[in-house]
Design a protein around this motif. Structure first.
Motif, PDB file in Angstrom:
ATOM      1  N   ALA A 303       0.751  -1.211   0.044  1.00  0.00           N
ATOM      2  CA  ALA A 303       0.036  -0.136   0.195  1.00  0.00           C
ATOM      3  C   ALA A 303       0.889   1.080  -0.037  1.00  0.00           C
ATOM      4  O   ALA A 303       0.511   2.205  -0.841  1.00  0.00           O
ATOM      5  N   ILE A 304       2.034   1.224   0.739  1.00  0.00           N
ATOM      6  CA  ILE A 304       2.853   2.373   0.796  1.00  0.00           C
ATOM      7  C   ILE A 304       3.447   2.693  -0.670  1.00  0.00           C
ATOM      8  O   ILE A 304       3.777   3.706  -1.008  1.00  0.00           O
ATOM      9  N   SER A 305       3.877   1.659  -1.167  1.00  0.00           N
ATOM     10  CA  SER A 305       4.386   1.580  -2.493  1.00  0.00           C
ATOM     11  C   SER A 305       3.574   2.142  -3.568  1.00  0.00           C
ATOM     12  O   SER A 305       3.897   3.060  -4.369  1.00  0.00           O
ATOM     13  N   GLY A 306       2.217   1.663  -3.544  1.00  0.00           N
ATOM     14  CA  GLY A 306       1.376   2.156  -4.345  1.00  0.00           C
ATOM     15  C   GLY A 306       1.011   3.565  -4.102  1.00  0.00           C
ATOM     16  O   GLY A 306       0.703   4.465  -5.049  1.00  0.00           O
ATOM     17  N   ALA A 307       0.967   4.035  -2.843  1.00  0.00           N
ATOM     18  CA  ALA A 307       0.542   5.375  -2.557  1.00  0.00           C
ATOM     19  C   ALA A 307       1.679   6.419  -2.898  1.00  0.00           C
ATOM     20  O   ALA A 307       1.215   7.445  -3.355  1.00  0.00           O
ATOM     21  N   ARG A 308       2.717   5.898  -2.827  1.00  0.00           N
ATOM     22  CA  ARG A 308       3.859   6.850  -3.220  1.00  0.00           C
ATOM     23  C   ARG A 308       3.807   7.272  -4.757  1.00  0.00           C
ATOM     24  O   ARG A 308       4.196   8.253  -5.085  1.00  0.00           O
ATOM     25  N   GLU A 309       3.409   6.295  -5.606  1.00  0.00           N
ATOM     26  CA  GLU A 309       3.498   6.572  -6.949  1.00  0.00           C
ATOM     27  C   GLU A 309       2.330   7.444  -7.310  1.00  0.00           C
ATOM     28  O   GLU A 309       2.512   8.073  -8.394  1.00  0.00           O
ATOM     29  N   VAL A 310       1.180   7.234  -6.693  1.00  0.00           N
ATOM     30  CA  VAL A 310      -0.080   8.142  -7.216  1.00  0.00           C
ATOM     31  C   VAL A 310      -0.388   9.203  -5.944  1.00  0.00           C
ATOM     32  O   VAL A 310      -1.319   9.897  -6.170  1.00  0.00           O
ATOM     33  N   THR A 311       0.718   9.476  -5.294  1.00  0.00           N
ATOM     34  CA  THR A 311       0.724  10.581  -4.154  1.00  0.00           C
ATOM     35  C   THR A 311      -0.631  10.310  -3.363  1.00  0.00           C
ATOM     36  O   THR A 311      -1.408  11.593  -3.035  1.00  0.00           O
ATOM     37  N   GLU A 312      -1.208   9.340  -2.950  1.00  0.00           N
ATOM     38  CA  GLU A 312      -2.422   9.178  -1.897  1.00  0.00           C
ATOM     39  C   GLU A 312      -2.013   8.796  -0.556  1.00  0.00           C
ATOM     40  O   GLU A 312      -0.651   8.734  -0.209  1.00  0.00           O
ATOM     41  N   ARG A 313      -2.649   9.050   0.437  1.00  0.00           N
ATOM     42  CA  ARG A 313      -2.379   8.986   1.784  1.00  0.00           C
ATOM     43  C   ARG A 313      -3.229   7.645   2.083  1.00  0.00           C
ATOM     44  O   ARG A 313      -4.300   6.996   1.803  1.00  0.00           O
ATOM     45  N   VAL A 314      -2.419   6.861   2.951  1.00  0.00           N
ATOM     46  CA  VAL A 314      -2.489   5.483   3.475  1.00  0.00           C
ATOM     47  C   VAL A 314      -2.672   5.656   4.967  1.00  0.00           C
ATOM     48  O   VAL A 314      -1.591   6.347   5.662  1.00  0.00           O
ATOM     49  N   ALA A 315      -3.550   5.070   5.675  1.00  0.00           N
ATOM     50  CA  ALA A 315      -3.649   5.311   7.231  1.00  0.00           C
ATOM     51  C   ALA A 315      -3.284   3.923   7.985  1.00  0.00           C
ATOM     52  O   ALA A 315      -4.042   3.096   7.404  1.00  0.00           O
TER      53      ALA A 315
END
Length: 447
Positions: A303-315
């Motif tokens: 999830a961190i890797s995917g969020a980093r690519e699309v600049t999303e937030r993960v909690a």
């Protein structure tokens, strides 16, 4: 002799139980007869000490993985035919027996051990070889049919008899996947006779989700003249869902052109379900059914890797139950298990289906929220979880209530990697717990 020893000695498979140090604690009669070493000599030894160095090193590897990580494994006869130096009773000990070994982790509540189940598959291997030989003979017979029209009747009778006796489902289909022959076993597996399927390509009888894939694989086999081999779901007319495996080789005409395929269909439902159960047990907590710690962290890392690519937030949320030990001490560990299962269910109901919930260890849970919203939204989710957890829990003889402390970390606001998020959420959870300790809350209810 104990009842466990009598039971182990009465089964027709080999049983070896290894403790957390990898030393033999159970060595049943089946193993003793084939290893020519009595249990009294073997127990307390390691596998290498008991069998010498003539064992497959992969067996030692999967045994350590079972004890250290709780992973199950199988050394199948197809890939690892003779892991242990075992010989048929009364033989001259020149040829090891072929084996299939299941390695299953066990737990006594404090330490992990493992159980080896050893099966003699020598006869099975011989039967499989015989079946392959028969299938090869069938293919040769069919080729001769196309070249010698005058022997058509005799060759056809030979093929029908061989097909009738074959233990697997046999089928023949043209290049468009329309069946031209099904033996009795194949009709039983499909729950349909040849007349019911002959007019349409057989992939059309599969679930819609599998039809395009199987049809494409069939067409590729026709174009490339390669062997067709696929696994797929099949809805039996009775309503049962089966997993089948079809393997087929190409049939050619006098000019070498592909005119169809002949092959086998076998029911692999039991194997597929066992593999699914093993995979579920390897990735989920056995008590609550939620993700275990290792599998959860793999999801979090992804999830961190995917969020980093699309600049999303993960909690990430850490949830620790308050005064859980008091429930165990007051009502017993069975009541504690009930509380853990109910809490896991309630947390799962609060979050979305795509989010992930894990029992992180003991009375701690973790939640991964994809596409985390703003601070207000996250605070609302935390509040809903706390409210759901605090609802009364029915233990049968009484109701109890339990609070929880929740720590939250957001990527990329609080940390940029997995360890940072875990550490940040853990610290905030303990800050919350210290704050609750300063403000006495609601204790578990009494009967």
């Amino acid at each position: 002799m104990s009842d466990d020893r009598l039971l182990a000695d009465s089964v027709d498979i080999g049983l070896i139980h290894l403790d957390h140090e990898g030393r033999i604690r159970l060595w049943n009669r089946w193993i003793a007869q084939r290893a020519t070493r009595p249990a009294a000599e073997a127990e307390g030894l390691t596998l290498v000490e008991a069998f010498g160095k003539h064992i497959d090193p992969r067996l030692n590897l999967v045994v350590r993985e079972a004890i250290d990580f709780g992973w199950t494994a199988r050394l199948s006869h197809a890939l690892h035919p003779m892991p242990l130096p075992l010989f048929p009773p009364g033989s001259d000990r020149t040829q090891r027996m072929m084996q299939a070994i299941d390695v299953t982790p066990t737990h006594d509540g404090t330490r992990r051990s493992c159980l080896l189940q050893v099966r003699d598959v020598t006869e099975t291997v011989h039967r499989e070889a015989l079946l392959k030989q028969q299938a090869h003979q069938l293919r040769n017979d069919l080729l001769r049919l196309s070249r010698a029209q005058e022997e058509l009747q005799r060759s056809e009778m030979r093929f029908r008899e061989l097909a009738r006796q074959a233990p697997a489902g046999l089928f023949e289909a043209d290049a468009d996947a329309r069946c031209t022959f099904l033996n009795e076993r194949c009709e039983q597996l499909l729950g349909r006779e040849l007349a019911q399927v002959a007019g349409s390509p057989w992939p059309e009888f599969l679930p819609l989700a599998d039809q395009d894939r199987i049809r494409d694989r069939w067409q590729l086999a026709v174009k490339s003249a390669t062997r067709f081999s696929e696994e797929f779901r099949y809805i039996h007319p009775s309503g049962r869902t089966l997993w089948l495996r079809a393997e087929a080789g190409a049939l050619r005409d006098h000019h070498g052109q592909i005119r169809g395929f002949i092959g086998t269909i076998v029911d692999i439902t039991e194997f597929h379900e066992r593999a699914s159960r093993n995979e579920f047990r390897a990735n989920h907590d056995s008590l609550t059914g939620q993700l275990n710690r290792d599998h959860f962290e793999r999801h979090l890392r992804s999830a961190i890797s995917g969020a980093r690519e699309v600049t999303e937030r993960v909690a990430l949320l850490f949830i620790d139950l308050d005064d859980f030990k008091l429930i165990n001490d007051t009502h017993g560990h069975q009541a504690g298990d009930t509380v853990l299962k109910v809490v896991a269910y309630r947390v799962r109901r609060v979050v979305r289906a795509e989010d992930r919930v894990a029992r992180y260890g003991g009375d701690e849970f973790a939640v991964l929220l994809y596409e985390a919203g703003d601070t207000r939204t996250l605070a609302s989710i935390v509040g809903k979880i706390a409210h759901a957890v605090a609802m009364p829990i029915n233990l049968g003889h009484c109701h109890v209530r339990i609070g929880c402390s929740i720590g939250m970390a957001v990527f990329p606001d609080d940390a940029q990697d997995l360890n940072g998020l875990l550490s940040h959420a853990d610290l905030r959870m303990y800050d919350t717990k210290r704050g609750r300790a300063a403000r006495p809350g609601l204790p578990p209810a009494t009967p």
